[in-house]
Write a protein that holds these residues in place. Structure first.
Motif, PDB file in Angstrom:
ATOM      1  N   PHE A   1       0.829  -1.204   0.000  1.00 24.95           N
ATOM      2  CA  PHE A   1       0.000   0.000   0.000  1.00 24.95           C
ATOM      3  C   PHE A   1       0.865   1.257   0.000  1.00 24.95           C
ATOM      4  N   LEU A   2       1.991   1.206   0.697  1.00 23.86           N
ATOM      5  CA  LEU A   2       2.891   2.356   0.702  1.00 23.86           C
ATOM      6  C   LEU A   2       3.540   2.559  -0.667  1.00 23.86           C
ATOM      7  N   ILE A   3       3.872   1.460  -1.344  1.00 24.35           N
ATOM      8  CA  ILE A   3       4.470   1.583  -2.663  1.00 24.35           C
ATOM      9  C   ILE A   3       3.474   2.191  -3.647  1.00 24.35           C
ATOM     10  N   LEU A   4       2.208   1.792  -3.546  1.00 26.41           N
ATOM     11  CA  LEU A   4       1.178   2.388  -4.390  1.00 26.41           C
ATOM     12  C   LEU A   4       1.068   3.885  -4.133  1.00 26.41           C
ATOM     13  N   ALA A   5       1.129   4.270  -2.863  1.00 22.54           N
ATOM     14  CA  ALA A   5       1.086   5.699  -2.530  1.00 22.54           C
ATOM     15  C   ALA A   5       2.284   6.426  -3.136  1.00 22.54           C
ATOM     16  N   LEU A   6       3.458   5.815  -3.031  1.00 26.00           N
ATOM     17  CA  LEU A   6       4.673   6.409  -3.591  1.00 26.00           C
ATOM     18  C   LEU A   6       4.539   6.621  -5.097  1.00 26.00           C
ATOM     19  N   SER A   7       3.885   5.695  -5.784  1.00 21.06           N
ATOM     20  CA  SER A   7       3.815   5.731  -7.236  1.00 21.06           C
ATOM     21  C   SER A   7       2.919   6.847  -7.760  1.00 21.06           C
ATOM     22  N   PHE A   8       1.889   7.226  -7.005  1.00 19.92           N
ATOM     23  CA  PHE A   8       0.899   8.136  -7.569  1.00 19.92           C
ATOM     24  C   PHE A   8       0.666   9.429  -6.791  1.00 19.92           C
ATOM     25  N   MET A   9       1.206   9.552  -5.569  1.00 13.48           N
ATOM     26  CA  MET A   9       0.836  10.718  -4.776  1.00 13.48           C
ATOM     27  C   MET A   9       1.441  12.015  -5.306  1.00 13.48           C
ATOM     28  N   LEU A  10       2.514  11.919  -6.099  1.00 11.69           N
ATOM     29  CA  LEU A  10       3.133  13.134  -6.620  1.00 11.69           C
ATOM     30  C   LEU A  10       2.353  13.740  -7.790  1.00 11.69           C
ATOM     31  N   ILE A  11       1.597  12.943  -8.495  1.00 19.62           N
ATOM     32  CA  ILE A  11       0.951  13.414  -9.722  1.00 19.62           C
ATOM     33  C   ILE A  11      -0.058  14.538  -9.457  1.00 19.62           C
ATOM     34  N   PRO A  12      -1.030  14.361  -8.541  1.00 20.85           N
ATOM     35  CA  PRO A  12      -1.961  15.477  -8.306  1.00 20.85           C
ATOM     36  C   PRO A  12      -1.287  16.695  -7.698  1.00 20.85           C
TER      37      PRO A  12
ATOM     38  N   VAL B   1       1.016  -1.182 -13.449  1.00 19.74           N
ATOM     39  CA  VAL B   1       0.219   0.031 -13.249  1.00 19.74           C
ATOM     40  C   VAL B   1       1.058   1.101 -12.553  1.00 19.74           C
ATOM     41  N   CYS B   2       1.820   0.700 -11.541  1.00 23.48           N
ATOM     42  CA  CYS B   2       2.674   1.651 -10.824  1.00 23.48           C
ATOM     43  C   CYS B   2       3.707   2.281 -11.757  1.00 23.48           C
ATOM     44  N   THR B   3       4.152   1.521 -12.744  1.00 18.71           N
ATOM     45  CA  THR B   3       5.139   2.033 -13.692  1.00 18.71           C
ATOM     46  C   THR B   3       4.630   3.284 -14.399  1.00 18.71           C
ATOM     47  N   ILE B   4       3.334   3.331 -14.662  1.00 27.07           N
ATOM     48  CA  ILE B   4       2.738   4.510 -15.303  1.00 27.07           C
ATOM     49  C   ILE B   4       2.937   5.744 -14.416  1.00 27.07           C
ATOM     50  N   GLY B   5       2.730   5.583 -13.113  1.00 28.40           N
ATOM     51  CA  GLY B   5       2.935   6.707 -12.197  1.00 28.40           C
ATOM     52  C   GLY B   5       4.368   7.201 -12.216  1.00 28.40           C
TER      53      GLY B   5
ATOM     54  N   LEU C   1       7.074   9.518   2.069  1.00 24.59           N
ATOM     55  CA  LEU C   1       7.933   9.147   0.953  1.00 24.59           C
ATOM     56  C   LEU C   1       9.058   8.225   1.404  1.00 24.59           C
ATOM     57  N   ILE C   2       9.756   8.634   2.460  1.00 32.50           N
ATOM     58  CA  ILE C   2      10.885   7.829   2.939  1.00 32.50           C
ATOM     59  C   ILE C   2      10.391   6.462   3.406  1.00 32.50           C
ATOM     60  N   ALA C   3       9.227   6.454   4.084  1.00 31.31           N
ATOM     61  CA  ALA C   3       8.657   5.180   4.519  1.00 31.31           C
ATOM     62  C   ALA C   3       8.329   4.297   3.318  1.00 31.31           C
ATOM     63  N   ALA C   4       7.743   4.903   2.277  1.00 26.36           N
ATOM     64  CA  ALA C   4       7.398   4.138   1.079  1.00 26.36           C
ATOM     65  C   ALA C   4       8.645   3.619   0.376  1.00 26.36           C
ATOM     66  N   LEU C   5       9.690   4.452   0.311  1.00 25.29           N
ATOM     67  CA  LEU C   5      10.946   4.012  -0.301  1.00 25.29           C
ATOM     68  C   LEU C   5      11.566   2.869   0.481  1.00 25.29           C
ATOM     69  N   LEU C   6      11.549   3.012   1.797  1.00 27.97           N
ATOM     70  CA  LEU C   6      12.075   1.931   2.630  1.00 27.97           C
ATOM     71  C   LEU C   6      11.234   0.678   2.446  1.00 27.97           C
ATOM     72  N   ALA C   7       9.911   0.866   2.288  1.00 25.79           N
ATOM     73  CA  ALA C   7       9.025  -0.270   2.070  1.00 25.79           C
ATOM     74  C   ALA C   7       9.404  -1.005   0.795  1.00 25.79           C
ATOM     75  N   ALA C   8       9.499  -0.226  -0.300  1.00 28.58           N
ATOM     76  CA  ALA C   8       9.843  -0.833  -1.591  1.00 28.58           C
ATOM     77  C   ALA C   8      11.213  -1.488  -1.535  1.00 28.58           C
ATOM     78  N   ASN C   9      12.132  -0.824  -0.865  1.00 34.13           N
ATOM     79  CA  ASN C   9      13.504  -1.300  -0.831  1.00 34.13           C
ATOM     80  C   ASN C   9      13.672  -2.531   0.049  1.00 34.13           C
ATOM     81  N   MET C  10      13.137  -2.437   1.258  1.00 37.44           N
ATOM     82  CA  MET C  10      13.391  -3.513   2.211  1.00 37.44           C
ATOM     83  C   MET C  10      12.606  -4.769   1.883  1.00 37.44           C
ATOM     84  N   ALA C  11      11.446  -4.618   1.202  1.00 37.32           N
ATOM     85  CA  ALA C  11      10.713  -5.804   0.780  1.00 37.32           C
ATOM     86  C   ALA C  11      11.588  -6.674  -0.129  1.00 37.32           C
ATOM     87  N   GLY C  12      12.187  -6.028  -1.138  1.00 35.70           N
ATOM     88  CA  GLY C  12      13.049  -6.771  -2.044  1.00 35.70           C
ATOM     89  C   GLY C  12      14.358  -7.185  -1.412  1.00 35.70           C
TER      90      GLY C  12
END
Length: 567
Positions: free
Chosen positions: A188-199, A276-280, A325-336
């Motif tokens: 859920f955090l990665i999804l937020a990271l992918s699209f929250m900057l657009i609006p 889908v996230c790639t589009i963001g 943002l940092i939490a989402a980045l850590l989420a994406a990073n630490m998951a992998g």
């Protein structure tokens, strides 16, 4: 550049995230009773956990960094550096049950089963390099964004070390169980990271029309001769299709569902969400290019295109957003990273320690070796990240390319019973030698990627597999029969359906064909004969139904995106 200090809201979000993730690790550690549970989570994950695990393991922090940088630099056609697996995604439905039917902990053991013990050792060397370079790329990518988001006040290498400490702690304690749980939450955090900057940046750039007016319509083409054209897209797709089967984390991230359906659903839909996230990420790259072109925040250029994502974050996010943002980045990073650390430990334990150093090692000793081995690989990855990575994008493509060259032997061994160890070794040597010699002659770094050189190397590997296999003795019939029996037998079928000494009887094969559970990839060269008289549409029903639905979803995604950027 002056560093931006975190607000109270930023700090609260970030600290809350770290507390939750570390708690997950220690709670999961109480359920770890064996090495198998640590490495594979007991193979009991539901389809929802599998979706989160496939998405989290396959979505890393270097991806928005490298992709936004590519789109910032060359335009929307740069999306294919991540969408290279877009047309391959429906095949994930076909591939997923293989990783459960292998019935092994690592791909090294699969190589042992198909080609013999020393082939497993060769694969282990490749896999450890794959994990090390990927871990380094993920750490460097996330550190670049965090550095930009905070204003450039922290050394990137220091951020790399800090992130490493956090994911090592909860992975060391909780194994794959902790990783799977955190993947589900972190999705859920990665999804937020992918699209929250657009609006947040939409009004700054005047929406889609404003960006087109600033950058020119050519930047919005999905394929361009001077950017990424149709030729490159086709070659990237081939890269993804062949390489996916050899990636060493796939058994843990795809084959650990409670049944084959959970594995299929998790692998396909987890990766569909990633597409889908790639589009963001691509839109953020375009927005940043427009912001810089207009000089909206006083800057008219970036020293490194891969700073684009972090630059947008620093200037667009609201109070508390930097923490998110940092939490989402850590989420994406630490998951992998945590999944790769655990998989590395499994490889070192089962591929080296248990096989060559201590065959009678207790389960608890193997568990300890697995944990320490994972930490050792992570330490090497940190050194690689600090001293060797120049462009995150090329490091990512390097590992994907290496996997493709090894994947020739994997896919060939699954589809063609006559493939043997000598052909598999020859394919790896021929492909790697052609690839790196080509870059040396062109004066490029070894981690550069060129579609023509790649395709020449891949072609050389395929020819070597076929020719050398035909010129050398076949594998031992008993080993080959046992390997294909497992692939022909659903992993949740009766134990007496499996006969380790000979090919399945026609009665058993027909039973699985009537249930629609034969696999297309395993029987591709003998579809009708393998169906034992059962109509093909029925014998391969599960594969075909999922593949058609998956293809329709991918087609719909491309159409929707193409219409959106033309609006």
């Amino acid at each position: 550049m002056t560093a931006i200090h975190l607000t109270l809201a930023d700090t609260a979000v970030l600290v809350g995230y770290l507390v939750v993730v570390l708690a997950i690790g220690f709670i999961a550690s109480r359920q770890i009773k064996s090495a198998d549970h640590f490495f594979l989570g007991g193979r009991k994950f539901s389809k929802w956990i599998m979706i989160g695990q496939s998405f989290g393991t396959g979505t890393h922090a270097e991806m928005p960094v490298s992709l936004a940088g590519a789109v910032y630099n060359i335009g929307l056609s740069g999306i294919w550096f991540q969408w290279k697996n877009l047309f391959v995604t429906p095949f994930y439905w076909l591939l997923a049950p293989l990783f459960r039917r292998f019935r092994r902990t690592t791909m090294s053991e699969v190589f042992d089963d198909r080609y013999g013990p020393w082939m497993g050792a060769i694969y282990t060397v490749f896999a450890l390099l794959f994990f090390m370079i990927n871990l380094a790329s993920m750490l460097k990518g996330a550190a670049k964004v965090i550095d930009q988001a905070l204003g450039g006040g922290l050394p990137v290498d220091l951020i790399v070390i800090g992130m490493t400490c956090v994911f090592v702690i909860y992975s060391f304690a909780g194994g794959l169980l902790a990783t799977a749980w955190s993947d589900f939450i972190q999705g859920f955090l990665i999804l937020a990271l992918s699209f929250m900057l657009i609006p947040l940046g939409w009004n700054y750039v005047g929406g889609m029309e404003g960006m087109k007016a600033t950058l020119g319509a050519r930047k919005f083409l999905l394929a361009t001769p001077d950017g990424i054209g149709l030729w490159t897209i086709v070659v990237l797709t081939i890269n993804g299709l062949v390489g996916i089967v050899a990636q060493p984390h796939l058994i843990a991230s795809v084959g650990t569902g409670k049944d084959e359906n959970a594995c299929r659903v998790g692998h396909f839909y987890g990766n569909l969400v990633k597409r889908v996230c790639t589009i963001g990420w691509a839109i953020v790259g375009l927005m940043t290019a427009a912001i810089i072109a207009r000089g909206i925040f006083g800057d008219t250029s970036l020293r490194d295109p891969e700073e684009a994502f972090g630059y947008a974050c620093r200037h667009l996010l609201f109070p508390g957003g930097i923490g998110l943002l940092i939490a989402a980045l850590l989420a994406a990073n630490m998951a992998g990273c945590s999944a790769f650390m655990i998989n590395s430990g499994a490889l070192l334990t089962n591929g080296i320690y248990r096989k060559y150093l201590n065959r009678s090692a207790s389960d608890q000793r193997c568990l300890l070796i697995g944990r320490l081995g994972g930490v050792l690989v992570v330490a090497c990855a940190v050194l690689y990240s600090v001293f060797l990575i120049k462009r995150v994008l090329y490091s990512f493509l390097l590992t994907e390319t290496m996997a493709t060259f090894v994947g020739v032997g994997v896919l060939g061994g699954i589809m063609w019973p006559r493939a043997n160890r000598w052909g598999a070794v020859a394919s790896i040597v021929a492909a790697m030698l052609t690839n790196f010699t080509g870059y040396a002659l062109a004066g490029r770094r070894f981690d550069h990627w060129d579609p023509t050189i790649f395709l020449c190397a891949l072609g050389g590997g395929i020819v070597a597999l076929v020719v050398v296999s035909l010129l050398t003795p076949p594998e031992e019939e008993k080993r080959t029969a046992a390997f294909f029996n497992r692939l022909q037998t659903p992993s949740d079928s009766d134990a007496d359906d499996q006969n380790s000494g000979a090919l399945q009887t026609e009665t058993v094969r027909r039973k699985h064909a009537m249930a629609g559970r034969l696999l297309l990839l395993v029987n591709l060269l003998s579809l009708r004969r393998s169906a034992c008289g059962v109509p093909l549409l029925r014998a391969y029903r599960t594969d075909l139904k999922g593949f058609v639905i998956g293809s329709a979803l991918i087609g719909g995604l491309i159409l929707a995106f193409a219409l959106a950027i033309r609006a």
